[in-house]
Structure formats: C-alpha cells, structure tokens
Write a protein that holds these residues in place. Structure first.
Motif, PDB file in Angstrom:
ATOM      1  N   ASN A   1      -9.310  -8.185 -19.274  1.00  0.00           N
ATOM      2  CA  ASN A   1      -9.342  -7.073 -18.982  1.00  0.00           C
ATOM      3  C   ASN A   1      -8.081  -6.429 -19.247  1.00  0.00           C
ATOM      4  O   ASN A   1      -7.766  -5.128 -19.249  1.00  0.00           O
ATOM      5  N   GLN A   2      -6.656  -7.063 -19.234  1.00  0.00           N
ATOM      6  CA  GLN A   2      -5.644  -6.328 -19.575  1.00  0.00           C
ATOM      7  C   GLN A   2      -5.350  -5.881 -21.353  1.00  0.00           C
ATOM      8  O   GLN A   2      -4.528  -5.555 -21.794  1.00  0.00           O
ATOM      9  N   ILE A   3      -6.216  -6.585 -21.958  1.00  0.00           N
ATOM     10  CA  ILE A   3      -6.132  -6.687 -23.483  1.00  0.00           C
ATOM     11  C   ILE A   3      -6.999  -5.608 -24.002  1.00  0.00           C
ATOM     12  O   ILE A   3      -8.287  -5.799 -23.504  1.00  0.00           O
ATOM     13  N   ASP A   4      -6.585  -4.488 -24.779  1.00  0.00           N
ATOM     14  CA  ASP A   4      -7.518  -3.490 -25.478  1.00  0.00           C
ATOM     15  C   ASP A   4      -7.219  -3.547 -26.696  1.00  0.00           C
ATOM     16  O   ASP A   4      -7.953  -2.660 -27.555  1.00  0.00           O
ATOM     17  N   THR A   5      -6.174  -4.263 -27.431  1.00  0.00           N
ATOM     18  CA  THR A   5      -6.136  -3.968 -28.925  1.00  0.00           C
ATOM     19  C   THR A   5      -6.019  -5.481 -29.463  1.00  0.00           C
ATOM     20  O   THR A   5      -5.278  -6.423 -28.871  1.00  0.00           O
ATOM     21  N   TYR A   6      -6.484  -5.575 -30.669  1.00  0.00           N
ATOM     22  CA  TYR A   6      -6.531  -6.876 -31.496  1.00  0.00           C
ATOM     23  C   TYR A   6      -6.000  -6.517 -32.832  1.00  0.00           C
ATOM     24  O   TYR A   6      -6.543  -5.739 -33.380  1.00  0.00           O
ATOM     25  N   TYR A   7      -4.875  -7.337 -33.215  1.00  0.00           N
ATOM     26  CA  TYR A   7      -4.465  -6.933 -34.406  1.00  0.00           C
ATOM     27  C   TYR A   7      -4.649  -8.451 -35.495  1.00  0.00           C
ATOM     28  O   TYR A   7      -4.028  -9.400 -34.888  1.00  0.00           O
TER      29      TYR A   7
ATOM     30  N   ALA B   1     -13.111  -2.351 -28.196  1.00  0.00           N
ATOM     31  CA  ALA B   1     -11.417  -2.498 -28.577  1.00  0.00           C
ATOM     32  C   ALA B   1     -10.858  -2.004 -29.637  1.00  0.00           C
ATOM     33  O   ALA B   1     -11.715  -1.598 -30.508  1.00  0.00           O
ATOM     34  N   ARG B   2      -9.609  -1.595 -29.505  1.00  0.00           N
ATOM     35  CA  ARG B   2      -9.090  -0.932 -30.835  1.00  0.00           C
ATOM     36  C   ARG B   2      -8.675  -2.205 -31.747  1.00  0.00           C
ATOM     37  O   ARG B   2      -8.209  -3.165 -31.262  1.00  0.00           O
ATOM     38  N   VAL B   3      -9.026  -2.032 -33.091  1.00  0.00           N
ATOM     39  CA  VAL B   3      -8.929  -3.302 -33.716  1.00  0.00           C
ATOM     40  C   VAL B   3      -8.267  -2.828 -35.138  1.00  0.00           C
ATOM     41  O   VAL B   3      -8.635  -1.493 -35.887  1.00  0.00           O
ATOM     42  N   LEU B   4      -7.237  -3.448 -35.669  1.00  0.00           N
ATOM     43  CA  LEU B   4      -6.562  -3.181 -36.808  1.00  0.00           C
ATOM     44  C   LEU B   4      -5.971  -4.498 -37.468  1.00  0.00           C
ATOM     45  O   LEU B   4      -5.968  -5.505 -36.646  1.00  0.00           O
ATOM     46  N   GLY B   5      -5.548  -4.271 -38.499  1.00  0.00           N
ATOM     47  CA  GLY B   5      -5.021  -5.437 -39.098  1.00  0.00           C
ATOM     48  C   GLY B   5      -4.371  -5.448 -40.462  1.00  0.00           C
ATOM     49  O   GLY B   5      -4.320  -4.254 -41.100  1.00  0.00           O
TER      50      GLY B   5
ATOM     51  N   MET C   1       3.830   0.569 -33.115  1.00  0.00           N
ATOM     52  CA  MET C   1       3.008   1.492 -32.241  1.00  0.00           C
ATOM     53  C   MET C   1       1.994   0.573 -31.018  1.00  0.00           C
ATOM     54  O   MET C   1       1.491   1.106 -30.270  1.00  0.00           O
ATOM     55  N   LEU C   2       2.057  -0.656 -31.167  1.00  0.00           N
ATOM     56  CA  LEU C   2       1.318  -1.634 -30.425  1.00  0.00           C
ATOM     57  C   LEU C   2       2.107  -1.823 -29.197  1.00  0.00           C
ATOM     58  O   LEU C   2       3.183  -1.976 -29.095  1.00  0.00           O
ATOM     59  N   ASP C   3       1.035  -2.008 -27.968  1.00  0.00           N
ATOM     60  CA  ASP C   3       1.602  -2.264 -26.864  1.00  0.00           C
ATOM     61  C   ASP C   3       1.612  -3.720 -26.412  1.00  0.00           C
ATOM     62  O   ASP C   3       0.437  -4.462 -26.680  1.00  0.00           O
ATOM     63  N   LYS C   4       2.865  -4.432 -26.466  1.00  0.00           N
ATOM     64  CA  LYS C   4       2.838  -5.855 -26.441  1.00  0.00           C
ATOM     65  C   LYS C   4       1.921  -6.606 -25.433  1.00  0.00           C
ATOM     66  O   LYS C   4       1.291  -7.601 -25.390  1.00  0.00           O
ATOM     67  N   GLU C   5       1.879  -5.815 -24.230  1.00  0.00           N
ATOM     68  CA  GLU C   5       1.421  -6.560 -23.005  1.00  0.00           C
ATOM     69  C   GLU C   5      -0.464  -6.352 -23.375  1.00  0.00           C
ATOM     70  O   GLU C   5      -1.019  -7.096 -22.383  1.00  0.00           O
TER      71      GLU C   5
ATOM     72  N   ILE D   1       6.748 -11.904 -38.676  1.00  0.00           N
ATOM     73  CA  ILE D   1       8.078 -12.134 -38.337  1.00  0.00           C
ATOM     74  C   ILE D   1       8.500 -11.286 -37.159  1.00  0.00           C
ATOM     75  O   ILE D   1       9.111 -11.661 -36.258  1.00  0.00           O
ATOM     76  N   TRP D   2       8.312  -9.911 -37.415  1.00  0.00           N
ATOM     77  CA  TRP D   2       8.512  -8.805 -36.305  1.00  0.00           C
ATOM     78  C   TRP D   2       7.681  -9.005 -35.079  1.00  0.00           C
ATOM     79  O   TRP D   2       8.237  -9.146 -34.148  1.00  0.00           O
TER      80      TRP D   2
END
Length: 219
Positions: free
Chosen positions: A4-10, A31-35, A65-69, A87-88
């Motif tokens: 439930n804490q995850i809303d983005t997948y890269y 979910a927000r999805v990008l890559g 712009m991604l939220d790490k958590e 790497i980043w």
C-alpha cells in the motif's frame, strides 16, 4: 497493489517481454509506471501509447522526481551496472528488485498457476491463459510472447484472483515464485553455464517443486 505504500514502479529495461508485461499489469492496477530502454521498439511504442513514459537516454530528470519511499525499481541484467540512471538509483537507496522478485510478490498476492520446464513454457501458459480467459473462471496472465489472438503479452481480469505465470529456471528465477498449482513440462539440462552440472539443474527443479502449495503436474 502488493504494498500500500508503493504507488510508482520504475523499470530498467522496460521493453523486454517480461518487463513490459509487469509494467502493463501495475499500470492497469492504477500505479504510476515509467522506465528506461536502450532503443525504441514496437513494445516500447505500445507502452507509450498506453500512457507509460519511456526514456531512451541517461538523463536523470525523471528519476530525480521519484519518491524513494513510494517507488520500486525493477531491473533486468540487460541493463549494465555502469548505467548512469542505475548508479544514481543505487546510490540514493531506492528499493531495487529483479523482475523475478517482483513477479514473486505478485504470486503471493494472487493464486498463481505456474508453468515450468525447459521447453514449452510459453506455449503451455498461453494455452492455459486462453482457456481460462474464455471461460467463466477468468485469469490474469503474464505471457512470454505476444499472443496472436490478443495482440498482447498480458491478459487481465479484474474479477479473478488467478494469475498464469511462466516459471523461468534461468538464474533460478523460479525460486522466487509461490505457485498455487504448477505444471513442469520437461527437465532437459540447460543453462549449464549457470548450473554447471545436470544434477544441479535437476536439483533446482526439485527446489521449485517444493514451493508448490496445492498441486504439481509433471508431464
């Protein structure tokens, strides 16, 4: 969602057949999805047409712009370890999973019908998915190719808790799965650059078989 804490997948390597199916799955879940992928392809263009953002270079603007958590990063080994974006993300402490690990989380949240074997995984899983999809049972399905009759590598059914999955033995990926029911089509020694011996290959399938919760069928 698997968390439930995850809303983005890269996705690093989003244009791969397995990666793109997972990307579509989580996008369909809201979910927000990008890559990233190295070059445009029919698959990446299809993903973009479905509203998934894909980058083809090493710029960091999108990932900064991604939220790490609230983000899970999914990586395929096809993306080199010296890739600037990877790497980043690593340095910033993002949660980074292999594709098999993320697929394993999916199989814990749904009843997984898994197809393993040296040969026939894609054909058998696609046939199984088609039968269920055309019946009253329904299923979600991650396919190892583009099914001609559906034009996609992902089938969705919002009313079903079944998911059809190819259980890939490469790099022992299928050990991350939690199969509800499984079929093993064959066990001919393969990927000996990883396993070393036929005995180790068979032992890996035995380990996989021990993970099956309900029923196992060996052809």
């Amino acid at each position: 969602m698997i968390d439930n804490q995850i809303d983005t997948y890269y996705f690093l390597g989003i244009g791969g057949i397995g990666m793109s199916a997972l990307a579509r799955y989580f996008a369909a879940k809201g979910a927000r999805v990008l890559g990233y992928d190295r070059t445009p392809s029919p698959l990446t263009k299809a993903l973009e047409a479905e509203g998934i953002s894909v980058q083809y270079d090493e710029r960091l603007e999108d990932v900064k712009m991604l939220d790490k958590e609230a983000t899970i990063v999914v990586r395929t080994p096809a993306v080199p370890e010296d890739f600037a974006v990877y790497i980043w993300l690593l340095e910033q402490g993002f949660r980074i999973l292999k594709r098999a690990e993320l697929l394993g989380l999916v199989t814990r949240s749904e009843r997984a019908l898994c197809v393993a074997g040296t040969h026939g995984k894609t054909t058998t899983s696609t046939m199984l998915a088609h039968i269920l999809h055309q019946s009253h049972v329904g299923a979600n399905a991650f396919l190892g190719g583009i099914a001609n009759n559906y034009g996609t590598n992902l089938l969705l059914d919002r009313n079903s808790d079944l998911v059809v999955v190819e259980a890939d033995e490469f790099d022992r990926s299928f050990h991350h799965l939690t199969p509800h029911i499984s079929v093993i089509t064959s066990m001919d020694p393969d990927h000996l650059d990883i396993y070393g011996t036929e005995e180790a290959y068979i032992e890996s399938f035995e380990k996989y078989a021990s993970l099956v919760e309900h029923a196992l069928v060996v052809k």
